[in-house]
Design a protein around this motif. Structure first.
Motif, PDB file in Angstrom:
ATOM      1  N   SER A 204      10.040  14.400  -3.472  1.00  0.00           N
ATOM      2  CA  SER A 204      11.012  13.750  -4.363  1.00  0.00           C
ATOM      3  C   SER A 204      10.533  13.790  -5.806  1.00  0.00           C
ATOM      4  CB  SER A 204      11.237  12.300  -3.940  1.00  0.00           C
ATOM      5  OG  SER A 204      11.910  12.258  -2.710  1.00  0.00           O
ATOM      6  N   GLY A 205       9.235  13.632  -5.995  1.00  0.00           N
ATOM      7  CA  GLY A 205       8.668  13.749  -7.334  1.00  0.00           C
ATOM      8  C   GLY A 205       8.835  15.146  -7.896  1.00  0.00           C
ATOM      9  N   LEU A 206       8.614  16.158  -7.064  1.00  0.00           N
ATOM     10  CA  LEU A 206       8.839  17.540  -7.503  1.00  0.00           C
ATOM     11  C   LEU A 206      10.262  17.700  -8.020  1.00  0.00           C
ATOM     12  CD1 LEU A 206       7.192  19.491  -4.523  1.00  0.00           C
ATOM     13  CD2 LEU A 206       6.260  19.301  -6.844  1.00  0.00           C
ATOM     14  N   ILE A 207      11.202  17.146  -7.270  1.00  0.00           N
ATOM     15  CA  ILE A 207      12.622  17.225  -7.645  1.00  0.00           C
ATOM     16  C   ILE A 207      12.875  16.495  -8.948  1.00  0.00           C
ATOM     17  CG2 ILE A 207      14.938  16.413  -7.017  1.00  0.00           C
ATOM     18  CD1 ILE A 207      14.152  17.034  -4.079  1.00  0.00           C
ATOM     19  N   GLN A 208      12.374  15.278  -9.064  1.00  0.00           N
ATOM     20  CA  GLN A 208      12.654  14.468 -10.251  1.00  0.00           C
ATOM     21  C   GLN A 208      12.150  15.139 -11.529  1.00  0.00           C
ATOM     22  OE1 GLN A 208      14.553  11.802 -10.374  1.00  0.00           O
ATOM     23  NE2 GLN A 208      14.255  11.482 -12.543  1.00  0.00           N
TER      24      GLN A 208
ATOM     25  N   ILE B 225       0.844  -1.207   0.000  1.00  0.00           N
ATOM     26  CA  ILE B 225       0.000   0.000   0.000  1.00  0.00           C
ATOM     27  C   ILE B 225       0.878   1.255   0.000  1.00  0.00           C
ATOM     28  CG2 ILE B 225      -1.616   1.353   1.406  1.00  0.00           C
ATOM     29  CD1 ILE B 225      -2.856  -1.371   2.259  1.00  0.00           C
ATOM     30  N   LEU B 226       1.882   1.275   0.859  1.00  0.00           N
ATOM     31  CA  LEU B 226       2.775   2.434   0.913  1.00  0.00           C
ATOM     32  C   LEU B 226       3.513   2.610  -0.412  1.00  0.00           C
ATOM     33  CD1 LEU B 226       4.035   4.773   2.491  1.00  0.00           C
ATOM     34  CD2 LEU B 226       5.734   3.151   3.355  1.00  0.00           C
ATOM     35  N   THR B 227       3.986   1.526  -0.990  1.00  0.00           N
ATOM     36  CA  THR B 227       4.694   1.603  -2.269  1.00  0.00           C
ATOM     37  C   THR B 227       3.777   2.118  -3.367  1.00  0.00           C
ATOM     38  OG1 THR B 227       6.157  -0.197  -1.624  1.00  0.00           O
ATOM     39  CG2 THR B 227       5.992   0.270  -3.981  1.00  0.00           C
ATOM     40  N   PHE B 228       2.554   1.616  -3.423  1.00  0.00           N
ATOM     41  CA  PHE B 228       1.601   2.051  -4.443  1.00  0.00           C
ATOM     42  C   PHE B 228       1.321   3.551  -4.320  1.00  0.00           C
ATOM     43  CE2 PHE B 228      -2.793   3.094  -5.551  1.00  0.00           C
ATOM     44  CZ  PHE B 228      -2.765   2.827  -6.920  1.00  0.00           C
ATOM     45  N   PHE B 229       0.906   3.975  -3.134  1.00  0.00           N
ATOM     46  CA  PHE B 229       0.566   5.389  -2.971  1.00  0.00           C
ATOM     47  C   PHE B 229       1.797   6.286  -3.079  1.00  0.00           C
ATOM     48  CE2 PHE B 229      -3.335   3.607  -1.101  1.00  0.00           C
ATOM     49  CZ  PHE B 229      -4.257   4.297  -1.887  1.00  0.00           C
ATOM     50  N   GLY B 230       2.933   5.806  -2.602  1.00  0.00           N
ATOM     51  CA  GLY B 230       4.165   6.582  -2.743  1.00  0.00           C
ATOM     52  C   GLY B 230       4.529   6.805  -4.196  1.00  0.00           C
ATOM     53  N   THR B 231       4.347   5.775  -5.015  1.00  0.00           N
ATOM     54  CA  THR B 231       4.646   5.889  -6.446  1.00  0.00           C
ATOM     55  C   THR B 231       3.679   6.841  -7.139  1.00  0.00           C
ATOM     56  OG1 THR B 231       5.538   3.644  -6.446  1.00  0.00           O
ATOM     57  CG2 THR B 231       4.926   4.574  -8.591  1.00  0.00           C
ATOM     58  N   VAL B 232       2.391   6.727  -6.828  1.00  0.00           N
ATOM     59  CA  VAL B 232       1.386   7.610  -7.429  1.00  0.00           C
ATOM     60  C   VAL B 232       1.630   9.062  -7.020  1.00  0.00           C
ATOM     61  CG1 VAL B 232      -1.089   8.192  -7.432  1.00  0.00           C
ATOM     62  CG2 VAL B 232      -0.355   5.803  -7.665  1.00  0.00           C
ATOM     63  N   ILE B 233       1.925   9.277  -5.755  1.00  0.00           N
ATOM     64  CA  ILE B 233       2.163  10.636  -5.261  1.00  0.00           C
ATOM     65  C   ILE B 233       3.448  11.207  -5.841  1.00  0.00           C
ATOM     66  CG2 ILE B 233       2.781  11.909  -3.153  1.00  0.00           C
ATOM     67  CD1 ILE B 233       0.579  10.267  -1.741  1.00  0.00           C
ATOM     68  N   ALA B 234       4.480  10.391  -5.967  1.00  0.00           N
ATOM     69  CA  ALA B 234       5.731  10.855  -6.579  1.00  0.00           C
ATOM     70  C   ALA B 234       5.507  11.218  -8.045  1.00  0.00           C
ATOM     71  CB  ALA B 234       6.825   9.791  -6.453  1.00  0.00           C
ATOM     72  N   ALA B 235       4.715  10.423  -8.752  1.00  0.00           N
ATOM     73  CA  ALA B 235       4.414  10.727 -10.155  1.00  0.00           C
ATOM     74  C   ALA B 235       3.656  12.053 -10.266  1.00  0.00           C
ATOM     75  CB  ALA B 235       3.612   9.590 -10.784  1.00  0.00           C
ATOM     76  N   ALA B 236       2.710  12.270  -9.366  1.00  0.00           N
ATOM     77  CA  ALA B 236       1.983  13.551  -9.352  1.00  0.00           C
ATOM     78  C   ALA B 236       2.952  14.694  -9.071  1.00  0.00           C
ATOM     79  CB  ALA B 236       0.873  13.513  -8.310  1.00  0.00           C
ATOM     80  N   GLY B 237       3.878  14.472  -8.145  1.00  0.00           N
ATOM     81  CA  GLY B 237       4.893  15.483  -7.852  1.00  0.00           C
ATOM     82  C   GLY B 237       5.753  15.791  -9.058  1.00  0.00           C
ATOM     83  N   CYS B 238       6.108  14.763  -9.835  1.00  0.00           N
ATOM     84  CA  CYS B 238       6.898  14.960 -11.063  1.00  0.00           C
ATOM     85  C   CYS B 238       6.172  15.901 -12.019  1.00  0.00           C
ATOM     86  CB  CYS B 238       7.105  13.629 -11.776  1.00  0.00           C
ATOM     87  SG  CYS B 238       8.622  12.794 -11.404  1.00  0.00           S
ATOM     88  N   ILE B 239       4.918  15.623 -12.247  1.00  0.00           N
ATOM     89  CA  ILE B 239       4.132  16.426 -13.186  1.00  0.00           C
ATOM     90  C   ILE B 239       3.966  17.849 -12.660  1.00  0.00           C
ATOM     91  CG2 ILE B 239       1.846  16.695 -14.241  1.00  0.00           C
ATOM     92  CD1 ILE B 239       1.750  13.533 -14.182  1.00  0.00           C
ATOM     93  N   ILE B 240       3.597  17.973 -11.415  1.00  0.00           N
ATOM     94  CA  ILE B 240       3.389  19.296 -10.822  1.00  0.00           C
ATOM     95  C   ILE B 240       4.700  20.071 -10.761  1.00  0.00           C
ATOM     96  CG2 ILE B 240       2.774  20.494  -8.676  1.00  0.00           C
ATOM     97  CD1 ILE B 240       0.688  18.164  -8.265  1.00  0.00           C
TER      98      ILE B 240
ATOM     99  N   ALA C 233       4.712  12.289   2.123  1.00  0.00           N
ATOM    100  CA  ALA C 233       5.121  13.690   1.906  1.00  0.00           C
ATOM    101  C   ALA C 233       6.497  13.729   1.236  1.00  0.00           C
ATOM    102  CB  ALA C 233       5.151  14.443   3.237  1.00  0.00           C
ATOM    103  N   TYR C 234       7.389  12.865   1.679  1.00  0.00           N
ATOM    104  CA  TYR C 234       8.714  12.814   1.072  1.00  0.00           C
ATOM    105  C   TYR C 234       8.629  12.334  -0.374  1.00  0.00           C
ATOM    106  CZ  TYR C 234      13.684  12.277   0.461  1.00  0.00           C
ATOM    107  OH  TYR C 234      14.961  12.410  -0.010  1.00  0.00           O
ATOM    108  N   SER C 235       7.766  11.361  -0.647  1.00  0.00           N
ATOM    109  CA  SER C 235       7.579  10.878  -2.024  1.00  0.00           C
ATOM    110  C   SER C 235       7.129  12.008  -2.936  1.00  0.00           C
ATOM    111  CB  SER C 235       6.553   9.746  -2.066  1.00  0.00           C
ATOM    112  OG  SER C 235       7.057   8.591  -1.470  1.00  0.00           O
TER     113      SER C 235
END
Length: 160
Positions: A80-84, A8-23, A75-77
C-alpha cells in the motif's frame, strides 16, 4: 488481539508503509509511474490471497494465527505504501499547473473517498459472505485501476 498487539501492528504497519512510499516513489521515478503503479496494485493481491486462503470457516477468523495475520498485514502495508508514493507522484504529473492546488486537492479528496466507500462495502460484504470471500472479491477489483492506468497521461497544459 489485545491493545498492545494492535498498537504494535499499527506502529510497524505505519513504518513499513512509509518505507514503501519512499521506495515506491524512488523506483517509479526511474521506471515510470504508470508501469510501477500497475505492478504495485498487482502486488497487493499476494498478501490478500494468502490471508484469504488461510481462512477455514465462512465467519470469523478460523485458521488465522497471529503470526499469519501480522505477516499478511505488514506485507499489505508495504505494498500500500508503494502505491501511495507512486500514486501521489502520478497525480502531481496529471495536475495542470494553472490550477494545481485545486486539482491536486480534488485528487486527494477522491483518494480519501475510496477509503471510505471501501470500508463500507467490505464491512457489509464480509458480514454477509465472510472475510475470505471479501478478500477474493477485493483481489478481483484490483483489476479496475489496471484498466484505467494506461489512460492517465501527464498534463501538457499550463506549462508555458
Amino acid at each position: 488481539m489485545d491493545e498492545t498487539q494492535i498498537a504494535i501492528l499499527t506502529f510497524f504497519g505505519t513504518v513499513i508503509a512509509a518505507a514503501g512510499c519512499i521506495i515506491g516513489g524512488w523506483i517509479s521515478d526511474r521506471v515510470g509511474h504508470r508501469k510501477s503503479l500497475s505492478v504495485w496494485y498487482l502486488l497487493t493481491i499476494l498478501p490478500t490471497i494468502y490471508l484469504a486462503s488461510r481462512f477455514t470457516g465462512i465467519e470469523g477468523t478460523a485458521g488465522i494465527t497471529m503470526a499469519i495475520f501480522f505477516a499478511a498485514a505488514l506485507a499489505y502495508s508495504f505494498t500500500s505504501g508503494l502505491i501511495q508514493g507512486t500514486r501521489t507522484a502520478l497525480f502531481m504529473g496529471l495536475t495542470n499547473p494553472k490550477v494545481a492546488a485545486t486539482q491536486f486537492t480534488g485528487y486527494m479528496a477522491l483518494n480519501n473517498m475510496v477509503y471510505t466507500y471501501s470500508s463500507l462495502w467490505q464491512g457489509r460484504f464480509a458480514d454477509a459472505n465472510g472475510y475470505a470471500s471479501t478478500m477474493y472479491l477485493d483481489c478481483a477489483l484490483v483489476m479496475v485501476p489496471l484498466l484505467i492506468i494506461p489512460f492517465l497521461l501527464p498534463s501538457t497544459r499550463g506549462n508555458d
